[in-house]
Scaffold this active site. Structure first.
Site, PDB file in Angstrom:
ATOM      1  N   HIS A  69       0.881  -1.175   0.000  1.00  0.00           N
ATOM      2  CA  HIS A  69       0.000   0.000   0.000  1.00  0.00           C
ATOM      3  C   HIS A  69       0.915   1.221   0.000  1.00  0.00           C
ATOM      4  CE1 HIS A  69      -2.610  -2.930   2.118  1.00  0.00           C
ATOM      5  NE2 HIS A  69      -3.617  -2.226   1.645  1.00  0.00           N
ATOM      6  N   ASP A 107       2.198   2.261   3.334  1.00  0.00           N
ATOM      7  CA  ASP A 107       3.095   1.295   3.967  1.00  0.00           C
ATOM      8  C   ASP A 107       4.555   1.652   3.730  1.00  0.00           C
ATOM      9  OD1 ASP A 107       0.878  -0.222   4.679  1.00  0.00           O
ATOM     10  OD2 ASP A 107       1.113  -1.632   3.021  1.00  0.00           O
TER      11      ASP A 107
END
Length: 184
Positions: A11, A14
């Site tokens: 993501h 992340d």
């Protein structure tokens, strides 16, 4: 390479600090993406999928594509556009859409049809942009049963498939079924 895997996934939030603005977040992401690209070339490990996280920040408490707040919707669109650019740069095989906040707690104060129309338009814009930039990745939607909303618009595979057919998106998306989400 230590794990012996051929692919990795992430993501956007992340791998890069969100910073204090969209501009700062995207600049942070650009720095990291250049490093990821360098590591891909060095190791041969490829990007399986990348995605935008449109559910963990408080701006998305009422969804992104279905949010009644235009700023949340616009930010979600910008985040998605950026991750499509990132996916193209890193040659991602797949781009996953996760609707973690697309849904409602009660239908009593929700215009479900309007929200579904908005979600379809959001996805149609993503498809149009994907085609515009020549991004070849497979688009998938991952059903998430009650994660965290009482009723998710992408509750299960059947719901997602029906939605895709209803809005003429069935040729643009596949369903990514993660077994753990189906047992929640």
């Amino acid at each position: 390479t230590k794990l012996g895997v051929d692919f990795y996934c992430f993501h956007d939030v992340d791998v890069a600090p969100q910073g204090n603005s969209l501009k700062e977040f995207q600049a942070n992401l650009d720095v990291v993406v250049d490093k990821l690209l360098s590591k891909q070339k060095e190791t041969g490990v490829k990007l399986l999928w990348g995605t935008q996280n449109l559910f963990s920040h408080t701006r998305y408490k009422d969804g992104a594509a279905t949010s009644p707040n235009f700023d949340a919707f616009a930010y979600g669109c910008a985040q998605t556009k950026k991750m499509l650019d990132v996916g193209k740069k890193l040659d991602a095989a797949v781009h996953v859409f996760w609707g973690g906040r697309e849904g409602f707690g009660t239908a009593l104060n929700t215009k479900v049809k309007t929200e579904l129309d908005h979600m379809a338009e959001f996805l149609k814009m993503a498809v149009a942009y994907k085609k515009k930039i020549g991004f070849e990745a497979l688009f998938t939607i991952e059903p998430k049963a009650r994660e965290p909303t009482a009723h998710q618009y992408d509750y299960d595979a059947q719901t997602v498939i029906g939605f895709l057919h209803q809005y003429g998106l069935e040729k643009e998306f596949k369903v990514n079924i993660e077994p753990n989400h189906t047992t929640m």
